[in-house]
Design an enzyme around this catalytic site. Sequence first.
Site, mmCIF file in Angstrom:
data_model
loop_
_atom_site.group_PDB
_atom_site.id
_atom_site.type_symbol
_atom_site.label_atom_id
_atom_site.label_comp_id
_atom_site.label_asym_id
_atom_site.label_seq_id
_atom_site.Cartn_x
_atom_site.Cartn_y
_atom_site.Cartn_z
ATOM 1 N N CYS A 1 0.837 -1.213 0.000
ATOM 2 C CA CYS A 1 0.000 0.000 0.000
ATOM 3 C C CYS A 1 0.867 1.257 0.000
ATOM 4 O O CYS A 1 1.501 1.591 1.006
ATOM 5 C CB CYS A 1 -0.919 -0.031 1.222
ATOM 6 S SG CYS A 1 -1.820 1.501 1.519
ATOM 7 N N CYS B 1 0.008 3.954 2.588
ATOM 8 C CA CYS B 1 0.416 3.525 3.933
ATOM 9 C C CYS B 1 1.849 3.965 4.205
ATOM 10 O O CYS B 1 2.186 4.397 5.312
ATOM 11 C CB CYS B 1 0.314 2.007 4.063
ATOM 12 S SG CYS B 1 -1.344 1.329 3.882
#
Length: 314
Positions: free
Chosen positions: A73, A76
Amino acid sequence: MTDPTSGAALRGAVDLSALRNRPAATPAGQEPAAAPAGSVPSLVMDVTDDTFAQVLELSRTVPVVIDLWAEWCGPCKQLSPVLERVVTELGGRLVLAKVDVDANPQLSQAFRAQSIPMVVALVAGQPVPMFTGAVPEQQVREVFAQLLQLAAQNGVTGTVSVSEDAAAEAPEPVEPPLPPLHAEAFEAIEAGDYPRAIAAYEKALAENPRDADARAGLGQVRLLDRVQGADLQAARAAAAAAPTDVDAQLAVADLDVAGGHVDDAFDRLLELFAQLPSDQRPPVRERLLELFALVGDADPRVTRARAQLASLLF
């Protein structure tokens, strides 16, 4: 975040009961280490399905921020350093618990992590919703301030310190210096200059086609570049209006992956691939392969989607 002036914010909207009383796993023959009261091994810790009960207990002393993330991700990777920095600056008034959703499916399910990065908090063992997605640092600071107010209103006003024994036993890891082109890419990413980061990773791959870190970094930064400034609602509306428009469908798939909706992205592109004539398929196949590499070949969602793609090719 929920209004911090209301104790009703501590509603059990998330079911943590299955994880509440689970004993933490310890190596065979070894007694679990106990930190002194009011101390923790670190203000930033990795938490698993097996160790989460300790975090619930800790939240009765100090609010615990839960960072739900995954290795693939991109947003993230932007948000996590911000969370770590702000928590550290607060000097023990908050603790950050990082949860890899791919490695900890029970926690992912308990927190209903349909989109990541997702940030929630625990106060006195109860979940408090906070925000989803990579948000600016100033917004993180404002939300954490509200969380501390809410915690105080519910009697959670403690602070913790890092255990001296833990600090002494865990020397600072010495990381090897990044190769020059990787360092250039990281510097560009920090500055928000994604095209320069892409160029650096592409040059690194030209010099060494087997550079797996450069290949992974290139996929992540290309995705970040494509979704930067994109309007999700507008992109979805354009895709709905033109179901076979390749660019419109690719744009939504990128946004879905960036937001953690991996299956939705794969299903969208596989359905599009099946509908298109053979001469219009290559861009969709190339984007699927790029997203497969970004999420990771070992991920079961990639395995499933790759099998579907193969069935459409033959």
